[in-house]
Enzyme design. Structure first.
Site, PDB file in Angstrom:
ATOM      1  N   ALA A 243       0.806  -1.235   0.000  1.00 17.60           N
ATOM      2  CA  ALA A 243       0.000   0.000   0.000  1.00 17.60           C
ATOM      3  C   ALA A 243       0.833   1.277   0.000  1.00 17.60           C
ATOM      4  O   ALA A 243       0.263   2.365   0.107  1.00 17.60           O
ATOM      5  CB  ALA A 243      -1.023   0.039   1.139  1.00 17.60           C
ATOM      6  N   ASP A 246      -0.318   2.993  -3.048  1.00 16.64           N
ATOM      7  CA  ASP A 246      -1.681   3.511  -2.854  1.00 16.64           C
ATOM      8  C   ASP A 246      -1.663   4.772  -1.998  1.00 16.64           C
ATOM      9  O   ASP A 246      -2.409   5.735  -2.251  1.00 16.64           O
ATOM     10  CB  ASP A 246      -2.561   2.453  -2.178  1.00 16.64           C
ATOM     11  CG  ASP A 246      -2.702   1.205  -3.026  1.00 16.64           C
ATOM     12  OD1 ASP A 246      -2.652   1.319  -4.264  1.00 16.64           O
ATOM     13  OD2 ASP A 246      -2.851   0.119  -2.438  1.00 16.64           O
TER      14      ASP A 246
HETATM   15  O1  RIB Z   1      -1.680  -2.168  -3.367  1.00 16.63           O
HETATM   16  C1  RIB Z   1      -1.860  -3.051  -2.279  1.00 16.63           C
HETATM   17  C2  RIB Z   1      -3.168  -3.761  -2.427  1.00 16.63           C
HETATM   18  O2  RIB Z   1      -3.121  -4.567  -3.593  1.00 16.63           O
HETATM   19  C3  RIB Z   1      -3.492  -4.717  -1.310  1.00 16.63           C
HETATM   20  O3  RIB Z   1      -4.193  -4.092  -0.265  1.00 16.63           O
HETATM   21  C4  RIB Z   1      -4.284  -5.812  -2.019  1.00 16.63           C
HETATM   22  O4  RIB Z   1      -5.602  -5.893  -1.614  1.00 16.63           O
HETATM   23  C5  RIB Z   1      -4.161  -5.502  -3.513  1.00 16.63           C
HETATM   24  O5  RIB Z   1      -5.293  -4.870  -3.993  1.00 16.63           O
END
Ligand code: RIB
Length: 305
Positions: A243, A246
């Site tokens: 993450a 993200d």
């Molecule tokens: O980018 C990390 C995410 O990739 C994880 O949380 C997993 O669920 C996948 O979607």
């Protein structure tokens, strides 16, 4: 579907429950590795990015995501609620919530396999009304046809479209033409441009005004209409990189929605992504604005135009 009138950031993407095992190393094909601790964490690239944007502060954040009517959905929804993310949930009685199976090594690297479940059933018609939305943030863990339809609708509504092209895959020209800002890591960048030519030459191939390539602990570079930006990474003791990308995306879009410059947004996003690597789990690892402020204050990292 309800209107998102109060929202300025809408994330449309996946929500997964992550099944995580820590192990000395990530198994090679055919290898069995004896791991150690096992835990579940709320995850999914869409949900993680929504949590990152909400924790960054300054913008109301909503998430469009699909769930099964099962026990996997509850911890993800609780995490989104706790972060202050408004949820546009589409529910399916006959399809499970998305899951991800993650091995995290002692070197803080991960290998992830996603079982999309309900994420694969998010359709173009599920997009909420875009009134009041300034930025739409997308990834590629939902069907490409839906991603393309959402991007096209946002472009028509003059909403800024940000695509994190993860997991790696080739993209149709029509989708690329609807995007204002593309965020990729080096593997995803190679999937879009191939690996011939210098990084700058390959950046120029992409018909998107602004392209950011994240480089892990080395930071990131950006091609913009005004030139090139480079942001060094922030040195931290990494335990789990899950993450981190993200976190970068959500924090970057939150900063841009507050009117920060791209250079300033890159710096905040890089600091937040570094902090995410110092904690375990996906949404559990995403820092809030005060933690990012503290790292920025303690750091001498600067933008080199
Ligand atoms: O980018 C990390 C995410 O990739 C994880 O949380 C997993 O669920 C996948 O979607």
């Amino acid at each position: 579907m309800n209107s998102t009138q109060a929202s300025s950031i809408l994330v449309a993407g996946s929500a997964n429950l992550d099944f995580v095992v820590r192990a000395p190393h990530i198994p090679a094909p055919g290898e069995t590795v004896l791991g150690r601790e096992f835990r579940t964490y709320p995850g999914g690239k869409g949900a993680n990015q929504a949590v990152a944007a909400a924790r960054a502060g300054g913008a109301v954040t909503a998430l469009l995501a699909a769930f099964g009517e099962d026990t996997f959905a509850a911890p993800i929804e609780a995490s989104l609620r706790a972060a202050g993310v408004a949820l546009h949930a589409v529910r399916f009685a006959d399809t499970p919530t998305g899951t991800a199976f993650i091995c995290v090594s002692d070197a803080a690297e991960n290998a992830i396999t996603v079982a999309p479940g309900a994420n694969a059933r998010l359709e173009p018609t599920h997009l909420p009304v875009l009134t009041g939305v300034s930025h739409l943030l997308l990834q590629l863990e939902i069907p490409l046809a839906s991603v393309s339809a959402y991007a096209a609708a946002a472009r028509t509504a003059r909403v800024s479209v940000v695509l994190n092209a993860a997991p790696a895959q080739a993209l149709p020209a029509a989708l690329l033409s609807s995007i204002d800002l593309l965020i990729v890591n080096e593997g995803e960048f190679a999937a879009l441009t191939g690996s011939h030519g210098t990084l700058d030459e390959r950046l120029q191939q992409l018909p998107v005004p602004t392209v950011i390539v994240t480089l892990g602990e080395r930071g990131c570079i950006a091609k913009t209409p005004a030139g090139r930006l480079q942001q060094p990474g922030f040195a931290v003791q990494a335990v789990d990189t899950t993450a981190a990308g993200d976190t970068f995306c959500g924090v970057l879009v939150a900063a841009l929605s507050r009117g920060e410059t791209l250079a300033g947004a890159l710096r905040r996003a890089s600091a937040a992504a570094a902090l995410a690597c110092t904690r375990h789990g996906a949404q559990d690892s995403i820092p809030d604005a005060s933690a990012v402020d503290a790292l920025l204050a303690a750091s001498s990292s600067t933008i080199n135009p």
